[in-house]
Design a protein around this motif. Structure first.
Motif, mmCIF file in Angstrom:
data_model
loop_
_atom_site.group_PDB
_atom_site.id
_atom_site.type_symbol
_atom_site.label_atom_id
_atom_site.label_comp_id
_atom_site.label_asym_id
_atom_site.label_seq_id
_atom_site.Cartn_x
_atom_site.Cartn_y
_atom_site.Cartn_z
ATOM 1 N N UNK A 1 -28.809 -3.703 -24.317
ATOM 2 C CA UNK A 1 -29.815 -3.527 -23.277
ATOM 3 C C UNK A 1 -29.252 -3.689 -21.877
ATOM 4 N N UNK A 2 -27.971 -3.645 -21.811
ATOM 5 C CA UNK A 2 -27.319 -3.934 -20.553
ATOM 6 C C UNK A 2 -27.793 -3.016 -19.427
ATOM 7 N N UNK A 3 -27.687 -1.757 -19.706
ATOM 8 C CA UNK A 3 -28.044 -0.817 -18.650
ATOM 9 C C UNK A 3 -29.413 -0.225 -18.878
ATOM 10 N N UNK A 4 -30.224 -1.030 -19.423
ATOM 11 C CA UNK A 4 -31.514 -0.473 -19.796
ATOM 12 C C UNK A 4 -32.388 -0.237 -18.577
ATOM 13 N N UNK A 5 -32.387 0.964 -18.133
ATOM 14 C CA UNK A 5 -33.220 1.252 -16.979
ATOM 15 C C UNK A 5 -33.979 2.546 -17.227
ATOM 16 N N UNK A 6 -34.514 2.626 -18.389
ATOM 17 C CA UNK A 6 -35.353 3.780 -18.675
ATOM 18 C C UNK A 6 -34.600 4.956 -19.255
ATOM 19 N N UNK A 7 -33.328 4.779 -19.504
ATOM 20 C CA UNK A 7 -32.586 5.909 -20.061
ATOM 21 C C UNK A 7 -32.142 5.585 -21.466
ATOM 22 N N UNK A 8 -33.052 5.093 -22.213
ATOM 23 C CA UNK A 8 -32.709 4.672 -23.558
ATOM 24 C C UNK A 8 -32.135 5.811 -24.383
ATOM 25 N N UNK A 9 -32.531 6.959 -24.050
ATOM 26 C CA UNK A 9 -32.088 8.120 -24.788
ATOM 27 C C UNK A 9 -30.562 8.164 -24.855
ATOM 28 N N UNK B 1 -19.612 4.905 -15.218
ATOM 29 C CA UNK B 1 -18.573 5.462 -14.359
ATOM 30 C C UNK B 1 -19.209 6.222 -13.194
ATOM 31 N N UNK B 2 -18.360 6.706 -12.321
ATOM 32 C CA UNK B 2 -18.826 7.415 -11.133
ATOM 33 C C UNK B 2 -19.230 8.842 -11.504
ATOM 34 N N UNK B 3 -20.218 9.354 -10.782
ATOM 35 C CA UNK B 3 -20.654 10.731 -11.045
ATOM 36 C C UNK B 3 -20.581 11.552 -9.768
ATOM 37 N N UNK B 4 -20.080 12.758 -9.889
ATOM 38 C CA UNK B 4 -20.094 13.663 -8.733
ATOM 39 C C UNK B 4 -20.389 15.064 -9.200
ATOM 40 N N UNK B 5 -21.092 15.790 -8.358
ATOM 41 C CA UNK B 5 -21.190 17.224 -8.586
ATOM 42 C C UNK B 5 -20.230 17.903 -7.621
ATOM 43 N N UNK B 6 -19.520 18.874 -8.167
ATOM 44 C CA UNK B 6 -18.478 19.519 -7.363
ATOM 45 C C UNK B 6 -18.605 21.032 -7.446
ATOM 46 N N UNK C 1 -22.826 18.157 -23.309
ATOM 47 C CA UNK C 1 -22.932 17.420 -24.566
ATOM 48 C C UNK C 1 -21.563 17.049 -25.143
ATOM 49 N N UNK C 2 -20.602 17.925 -24.945
ATOM 50 C CA UNK C 2 -19.277 17.704 -25.519
ATOM 51 C C UNK C 2 -18.600 16.439 -24.993
ATOM 52 N N UNK C 3 -18.991 16.001 -23.811
ATOM 53 C CA UNK C 3 -18.263 14.898 -23.168
ATOM 54 C C UNK C 3 -18.446 13.573 -23.882
ATOM 55 N N UNK C 4 -19.566 13.434 -24.538
ATOM 56 C CA UNK C 4 -19.851 12.216 -25.283
ATOM 57 C C UNK C 4 -18.702 11.884 -26.248
ATOM 58 N N UNK C 5 -18.285 12.893 -26.976
ATOM 59 C CA UNK C 5 -17.212 12.697 -27.944
ATOM 60 C C UNK C 5 -15.876 12.440 -27.269
ATOM 61 N N UNK C 6 -15.637 13.168 -26.197
ATOM 62 C CA UNK C 6 -14.367 12.996 -25.503
ATOM 63 C C UNK C 6 -14.242 11.571 -24.984
ATOM 64 N N UNK C 7 -15.337 11.087 -24.430
ATOM 65 C CA UNK C 7 -15.280 9.726 -23.897
ATOM 66 C C UNK C 7 -15.022 8.715 -25.018
ATOM 67 N N UNK D 1 -26.914 14.196 -15.261
ATOM 68 C CA UNK D 1 -25.526 13.800 -15.042
ATOM 69 C C UNK D 1 -25.439 12.343 -14.621
ATOM 70 N N UNK D 2 -26.318 11.968 -13.695
ATOM 71 C CA UNK D 2 -26.309 10.590 -13.202
ATOM 72 C C UNK D 2 -26.610 9.612 -14.336
ATOM 73 N N UNK D 3 -27.531 9.991 -15.191
ATOM 74 C CA UNK D 3 -27.870 9.128 -16.320
ATOM 75 C C UNK D 3 -26.683 8.935 -17.255
ATOM 76 N N UNK D 4 -26.007 10.043 -17.521
ATOM 77 C CA UNK D 4 -24.866 9.945 -18.434
ATOM 78 C C UNK D 4 -23.780 9.068 -17.815
ATOM 79 N N UNK D 5 -23.559 9.257 -16.522
ATOM 80 C CA UNK D 5 -22.546 8.450 -15.832
ATOM 81 C C UNK D 5 -22.931 6.971 -15.877
#
Lengths: 185, 739
Positions: free
Chosen positions: B544-552, A140-145, A91-97, A131-135
């Motif tokens: 709505x650019x990246x709107x692919x079901x992750x509206x949250x 940006x790119x997402x990886x699990x490490x 959750x913290x990353x939102x602010x950092x970004x 993670x993928x959703x947030x990325x």
């Protein structure tokens, strides 16, 4: 040789330092010394190009909030790290970004989102899809490490180098100070 | 264990080298680790591959490793003179006596071991005190053993040796060995008394008392234990609370004095001294082992108190930065030149801090000036005169991150225990001038380091070096490495005693009265002062650019500030991720909110603001770009004074600044004011009034304060307890008798 300044950000305890140490030194070095000048410098070859990476790791100083802007100003690429075992760090990353974008005053900042500690799957609370959703949202790119299990660590940094190259391919090599050239040769 | 021999020519050379090193050690340094570190550093620059200094010393040679049950030793062969002169008498004349015989001694260092073995190693094979080892052990043992465990082992070992003596099976060393153990206990008690505090019953100290009563009655150790016990119980019973500073009559300064607490026209030197005084108090209280990676970087909810003294230092650092940011930004209507004067004032204070060798506040100020909301004010910076701009560059260079903060490390190395500042780079024109002007000051100064570098180093050591080696033995070499950093901190703490600075309570009041902006508020204000010049780039993803079901996630972004602030509140156990101690002090309720689901942005701002502290202001400030009302500020900064019958505050105008956003109603503003002013109770029990030149305007019970205030005048307000039935509210513009 082109130099890349990469900043590793994320809450305390996500394993930032482990990522950095793993990348720069390879972990478990007997005589590790974090105080010498090139503790966080590493030369790598990415796509046939020699690059000098300088990693700025904020480990231990996460709570010196006022200094973050400067890190961000100086960094060319950012590793945003959370731990898959702690929701809060995600959750913290939102602010950092947000802060990075504000400081950089642009939406286009080379960045990799990293879910660390993927060796601890039994303790996982942040799903891979999350993670993928947030990325995706960060664009940006997402990886699990896993710094511990040496999974995808180098890839994080290589990817950033590629992103930086792509964004500013023609950046002229800044002549390094004589001192450095001597040391490197 | 002695091996005689060795060739002469090589010896002669190494003798003089070694002697010089020893002499230097004796007269200049208390801590062997520093010498070690210093040497190591110098070496690092000379050769790339570096190992421990004693390996490189010609008189030391790595022999190998030795394994015994429960321990691994690194063994060195060391050449020493056969007839040792008295230790500190080594001088140049020793160089001439090179015909002496030499012997080679085998020296073992514990590399790794079980706790039992590590405790045993406090004394050498001959039963002598191994002082460096004892220091390292006591500074770091908490990362591998409990206090009680170590004490058990230590006392147990003593008792075993004593029993051997009674049965006269003991070796000749055993007497000496026991003496050494007692010496260790002395060092432990003197250096780390906090280990024995363990309130309320001080079990370890009690255990030690029983031990001394049996084995060492009437000894120095016995009386020391009794003394410590007395101190602890006195502290427990005595005045624990009540450290809050009240205004003693003597502290009230004449009104004109308060003028000097408003930037930019402040006495720079005085401000620098007061900041240094604050830092010094915290730095001296700092418990070095709380900086260890295992403690500081693994802090979490349950263990945050383990690193309390570190946290206090960090909070102070942030508090200083916040004050820089706030004083520069908080008054949006200043002329650019006036604002540039404030920058200049901070630079002048920073310059004095450099002279005082206070690198903590110095870096805090530089960080504040380099923070985005301040740094981006190009027009303001352009008005700084050339010298000030240069000064800023030079001071900022000290803290450059380049080459692993080499500049800063080098400076600390040179000046850490020096009497006064005397190091400048060849390009530092302003600093050269400064040090030239000042000459060598009559008084010597201590040094306050920026702690962050140590914290990073210790975190990295903790990460890179494993806690245990093969067979699960405790990796004591790691502790030695950590101790190199801890010893440096300790050394600087000792040096900090050289400061002799007066305490000015009015400065503390000024310090506490400065409003704190979080980074969004600061950015918002900054953009009001100097709007973004280039056409604002689209920073947020289009709706709505990246709107692919992750509206949250998208919705998190558009209202992210209120949301993620809540994340902080919910999740950050320490609670200081982004605010300083002052703010936390004044809003204890803060941490309790934020229970609302984080995925649902609270768009109803007025509702959400009703149950939280000023933090919620974020939401409003950051939400406001959503409404394209770019006409006026979205909020004001107002000053609120509390009026009470309390005589003590008479004559001192104490106000708090709070942010007032465009949809806050009277109860909320009162609540915010109460938080800032540290008042408890029911907001309904208070009234709020704007102070106008001829009268006061009491705000109606549920007015939108933002629209109600009279912006033609200063936004000064009085908060006072509501007197029963005396306030008559008429039509929102009540006249009230002047107080």
């Amino acid at each position: 040789m082109r130099e890349y300044k990469i900043v590793v950000l994320g809450s305390g305890g996500v394993g930032k330092s482990a990522l950095t140490v793993q990348f720069v030194q390879g972990i478990f070095v007997e005589k590790y010394d974090p105080t010498i000048e090139d503790s966080y410098r590493k030369q790598v070859e990415v796509d046939g190009q020699q690059c000098m990476l300088e990693i700025l790791d904020t480990a231990g100083t996460e709570q010196f909030t006022a200094m973050r802007d400067l890190y961000m100003k100086n960094g060319q690429g950012f590793v945003l790290v959370y731990s898959i075992t702690a929701q809060s760090t995600f959750n913290d990353l939102q602010d950092l970004r947000e802060q990075i974008l504000r400081v950089k005053d642009t939406n286009d900042v080379p960045m990799v989102l990293v879910g660390n500690k993927c060796d601890l799957d039994a303790e996982r609370v942040v799903g891979k899809q999350q993670g993928a959703n947030l990325a995706n949202h960060f664009n940006c790119v997402f990886m699990e490490t896993s710094a511990k299990a040496k999974i995808s660590v180098n890839e994080v940094f290589y990817d950033l180098v590629r992103q930086i190259n792509k964004k500013s391919p023609k950046e002229v090599n800044k002549p390094r100070s004589r001192k450095h050239i001597c040391r490197l040769l | 264990m002695l091996v005689r021999g060795c060739a002469g020519g090589e010896l002669r050379h190494s003798l003089s080298e070694k002697t010089k090193a020893l002499a230097a050690k004796c007269h200049a340094l208390r801590s062997p680790a520093r010498e070690q570190r210093g040497t190591e550093r110098r070496r690092t620059r000379q050769r790339k591959s570096q190992t421990r200094w004693y390996v490189k010393q010609p008189t030391w040679r790595l022999w190998g490793e030795e394994r015994v049950d429960g321990a691994i030793y690194t063994v060195y062969l060391k050449k020493v003179r056969y007839h040792r002169p008295t230790r500190c008498a080594s001088s140049e004349s020793d160089d001439e006596i090179s015909h002496l015989e030499w012997e080679t001694v085998r020296v073992r260092f514990v590399k790794a071991g079980t706790v039992d073995r590590l405790v045993e190693a406090l004394a050498t094979d001959d039963g002598e005190l191994e002082s460096t080892y004892v220091n390292v052990f006591l500074a770091t043992y908490r990362s591998f053993a409990e206090c009680s465990k170590v004490l058990d082992l230590l006392l147990g070992r003593y008792e075993t040796l004593a029993a051997d003596d009674v049965l006269s099976t003991g070796t000749e060393n055993s007497q000496q060995h026991r003496k050494t153990l007692v010496a260790c206990l002395h060092v432990w008690l003197d250096t780390y008394p906090e280990d024995f505090r363990q309130p309320p019953h001080h079990p370890a100290l009690q255990q030690l008392l029983t031990f001394t009563q049996i084995h060492l009655p009437g000894s120095e150790l016995h009386s020391k234990v009794l003394q410590k016990l007395a101190i602890f119980s006195a502290e427990r019973n005595g005045s624990v609370g009540g450290s809050g500073v009240s205004l003693a009559p003597g502290m009230r300064l004449p009104a004109h004095h308060t003028i000097s607490y408003r930037l930019p026209h402040v006495p720079h030197r005085h401000f620098a001294e007061q900041l240094t005084r604050m830092d010094m108090e915290l730095f001296k209280k700092l418990v070095p082992h709380q900086c260890l990676g295992a403690i500081w970087s693994r802090r979490d909810k349950d263990r945050s108190h383990d690193a309390a003294t570190v946290l206090a230092t960090v909070n102070q650092f942030n508090a200083v930065s916040f004050r820089v940011i706030s004083t520069v930004l908080v008054e949006p209507i200043l002329k650019p030149l006036e604002r540039a004067d404030i920058l200049a004032a901070w630079l002048d204070i920073a310059r004095e801090l450099r002279v005082l060798k206070n690198f903590s506040s110095l870096k805090a100020i530089i960080s504040g000036l380099q923070s985005n909301p301040v740094y981006r004010l190009r027009k303001t910076w352009a008005l700084l005169n050339k010298e000030k701009a240069e000064l800023f560059e030079e001071l900022a260079r000290i803290f450059s991150e380049d080459n692993n903060r080499w500049a800063q490390r080098e400076l600390l190395m040179r000046e850490g225990t020096a009497k006064f500042a005397d190091t400048v780079g060849e390009n530092d024109r302003q600093l050269q001038k400064l040090l030239h002007e000042r000459g060598s000051p009559g008084v010597s100064h201590g040094t306050i380091p920026y702690l962050g570098t140590f914290l990073t180093d210790l975190t990295m050591i903790d990460t890179a070096i494993p806690d245990t080696v093969a067979d699960g033995l405790i990796n004591f070499d790691k502790r030695r490495k950590e101790f190199e950093v801890l010893a440096q901190i300790k050394l600087l703490q000792g040096a900090a005693n050289a400061y002799h600075l007066p305490t000015d309570p009015m400065f503390d009041r000024w310090f506490d009265s400065v409003i704190i902006l979080d980074d969004r508020e600061a950015y918002q204000l900054s953009c009001q002062i100097e709007p973004q010049t280039n056409a604002p780039k689209e920073r947020r993803p289009k709706k709505n650019e990246n709107n692919n079901g992750h509206r949250k996630n998208d919705s998190i972004a558009s209202t992210s500030s209120s949301n993620s602030s809540q994340f902080y509140c919910e999740t950050d156990g320490v609670g200081t991720w982004k605010r300083d101690s002052l703010e936390r002090r004044s809003s204890p309720t803060r941490l309790s909110h934020g229970s609302s689901s984080s995925s649902i942005p609270s768009l109803d701002v007025s509702l959400s603001s009703a149950n939280s502290g000023p933090k919620q202001l974020n939401g409003k400030v950051a939400n406001s770009p959503a409404h394209p009302t770019r006409n006026g500020p979205d909020f004001y900064i107002i000053r609120v004074t509390y009026e009470s019958d309390c005589v003590e505050t008479e004559g001192v105008v104490l106000y708090k600044s709070i942010m007032l956003s465009n949809n806050e109603r009277t109860p909320q503003v009162i609540r915010n004011s109460m938080l800032k002013l540290n008042l408890d109770g029911d907001p309904d029990g208070y009234t709020l009034a704007q102070v106008l030149p001829e009268r006061e305007m009491v705000l109606p019970a549920n007015a939108n304060v933002y629209y109600a205030v009279n912006t033609a005048y200063n936004l000064n307000f009085i908060l006072r307890p509501r007197r029963p039935e005396t306030d008559v509210v008429v039509n929102g513009k009540t006249k009230n008798k002047r107080a």
